[in-house]
Design a protein around this motif. Sequence first.
Motif, PDB file in Angstrom:
ATOM      1  N   GLN A 129      29.613  41.253  41.263  1.00 47.49           N
ATOM      2  CA  GLN A 129      30.303  40.952  40.083  1.00 47.49           C
ATOM      3  C   GLN A 129      29.442  40.906  38.756  1.00 47.49           C
ATOM      4  OE1 GLN A 129      32.080  37.286  41.952  1.00 47.49           O
ATOM      5  NE2 GLN A 129      33.962  37.924  41.302  1.00 47.49           N
ATOM      6  N   ASN A 145      33.547  40.355  36.494  1.00 46.57           N
ATOM      7  CA  ASN A 145      34.180  41.316  36.173  1.00 46.57           C
ATOM      8  C   ASN A 145      33.708  42.544  37.044  1.00 46.57           C
ATOM      9  OD1 ASN A 145      35.374  40.384  33.903  1.00 46.57           O
ATOM     10  ND2 ASN A 145      33.890  41.081  32.271  1.00 46.57           N
ATOM     11  N   ASN A 163      35.310  46.595  38.539  1.00 44.91           N
ATOM     12  CA  ASN A 163      36.379  47.456  38.523  1.00 44.91           C
ATOM     13  C   ASN A 163      37.415  47.773  39.839  1.00 44.91           C
ATOM     14  OD1 ASN A 163      36.037  48.927  36.064  1.00 44.91           O
ATOM     15  ND2 ASN A 163      34.489  50.068  37.108  1.00 44.91           N
ATOM     16  N   TYR A 218      41.082  49.138  41.203  1.00 48.38           N
ATOM     17  CA  TYR A 218      42.292  50.001  40.657  1.00 48.38           C
ATOM     18  C   TYR A 218      43.163  49.848  41.796  1.00 48.38           C
ATOM     19  CZ  TYR A 218      38.702  52.236  37.782  1.00 48.38           C
ATOM     20  OH  TYR A 218      37.739  52.409  36.877  1.00 48.38           O
ATOM     21  N   HIS A 243      44.430  49.674  36.206  1.00 54.45           N
ATOM     22  CA  HIS A 243      43.070  49.214  36.402  1.00 54.45           C
ATOM     23  C   HIS A 243      43.184  47.596  36.360  1.00 54.45           C
ATOM     24  CE1 HIS A 243      39.266  48.175  34.549  1.00 54.45           C
ATOM     25  NE2 HIS A 243      38.746  48.699  35.709  1.00 54.45           N
ATOM     26  N   ARG A 244      42.289  46.876  36.973  1.00 51.48           N
ATOM     27  CA  ARG A 244      41.802  45.408  36.781  1.00 51.48           C
ATOM     28  C   ARG A 244      40.683  45.263  36.625  1.00 51.48           C
ATOM     29  NH1 ARG A 244      46.719  46.332  36.324  1.00 51.48           N
ATOM     30  NH2 ARG A 244      48.542  45.316  37.508  1.00 51.48           N
ATOM     31  N   ASN A 245      40.116  44.262  35.926  1.00 52.57           N
ATOM     32  CA  ASN A 245      38.508  44.142  35.829  1.00 52.57           C
ATOM     33  C   ASN A 245      38.079  42.930  36.474  1.00 52.57           C
ATOM     34  OD1 ASN A 245      39.358  42.267  34.134  1.00 52.57           O
ATOM     35  ND2 ASN A 245      38.635  43.253  32.178  1.00 52.57           N
ATOM     36  N   ASN A 246      39.021  42.089  37.201  1.00 53.85           N
ATOM     37  CA  ASN A 246      38.503  40.928  37.783  1.00 53.85           C
ATOM     38  C   ASN A 246      39.242  40.772  39.421  1.00 53.85           C
ATOM     39  OD1 ASN A 246      39.271  37.822  38.759  1.00 53.85           O
ATOM     40  ND2 ASN A 246      37.630  37.760  36.814  1.00 53.85           N
TER      41      ASN A 246
END
Length: 427
Positions: A305, A310, A312, A314, A329-332
């Motif tokens: 992480q 954070n 990537n 998807y 897309h999510r970043n967490n």
Amino acid sequence: MSSIQETTRERETTKLSHPINVTSEIGTLKTVLLKRPGKEVENLVPEYLQRLLFDDIPYLPIIQREHDYFAETLKNRGVEVLYLEKLVSETLNNSELKNQFVDDILRESNANVNGAGKALKEYLLSFSTPDMVDKIMSGVLKKEIETSKKTRLYELMEDHYPFYLDPMPNLYFTRDPAASMGNGLTINKMREPARRRESLFMEYIIKHHPRFAGHDVPVWLDRDYEFPIEGGDELILSNEVIAIGVSARTSARAIEKLALNLFKKNSSFKKVLAVEIPKSRAFMHLDTVFTMVDYDKFTIHPAIQGPEGNMNVYILEKGPDEDHVNITHRNNLQEALKEALGLSELILIPCGGGDEIAAAREQWNDGSNTLAIAPGVVVTYDRNYISNQLLREHGIEVIEVLSSELSRGRGGPRCMSMPIVREDLRK
């Protein structure tokens, strides 16, 4: 008994009679596939370790003892243990199939056969079926073929490489060549040449073994697909959600193709989370840095992480037609998991307690690679005592197994096991 009760019972009987049923990472484990380390481990030598994807040479008597302890641990918890080598032997139950299998093995080993295919085939077929399977798995040395059988100049003037058929020391990691998913499975194209033949065993088992043949087992992605995917990257989070690592061994293209096939064939799965992890030897698969241990608890290696958690992620869902998926897309990771699984809270338990040294050391020794055998009950390596204690502090029952030699292959309890049947989680 009412008609409704009878119908429900018939459905349950049909479900249980199907040879594959894995709809979560944590449902009570009923049947699992293992491979006991054999002669293939002793055919490792320092010069060819990198070629065969090992960092060290395990001591066979001890690695077998540790693996037997692992198998007995599962049996003592009511798990049916199947062995890959036995299933393959039972599959090749007639001469026609045995011949076909040897032809396929030799064709896929062409880089090492060096023109000796006919002599090799005769040699392999001279064994009983169980001994032939063991020989194929352990490798065939050039010195095993009689000189009188070598009639061509290129056979007589061999290079110094000792094998006609490479050994397959990675076979005890049964998780990777194929992975159960719902009532079907993926039979995987392995990224590394040293492992590509491994999934051929499962292809034959599914098609021809009496336990599986005739049950119309769906193959969501087969080993002929051009891009690689491996079972250590495939995590079944629920009967509707799968997480797959975009890793050193699994490509984004294979993940998208698998998602398309799942949605097209009307499986129960509605979301595929593609989780990007660093592409390195230490972080080989998603399950080396992240596993599910309870309904709302996961192990994680903090190094995957970035700041604020954070990374990537998807989310792939059914698209407007059968050739496309919708991708968001999510970043967490933690937030993406909560969203996909419908959880208000979710706990990530850091490998090695998140300590800079302990986390790196225990992750290298598969501290995050847990095998859940029931919700909140996991099997781990005994050497990862900091991670194990932290799991216990979070209410997880931890069953430790011996690991001094098993861990030399860079894989933990999850890597060494391919669940075939788990009980569905109660909703």
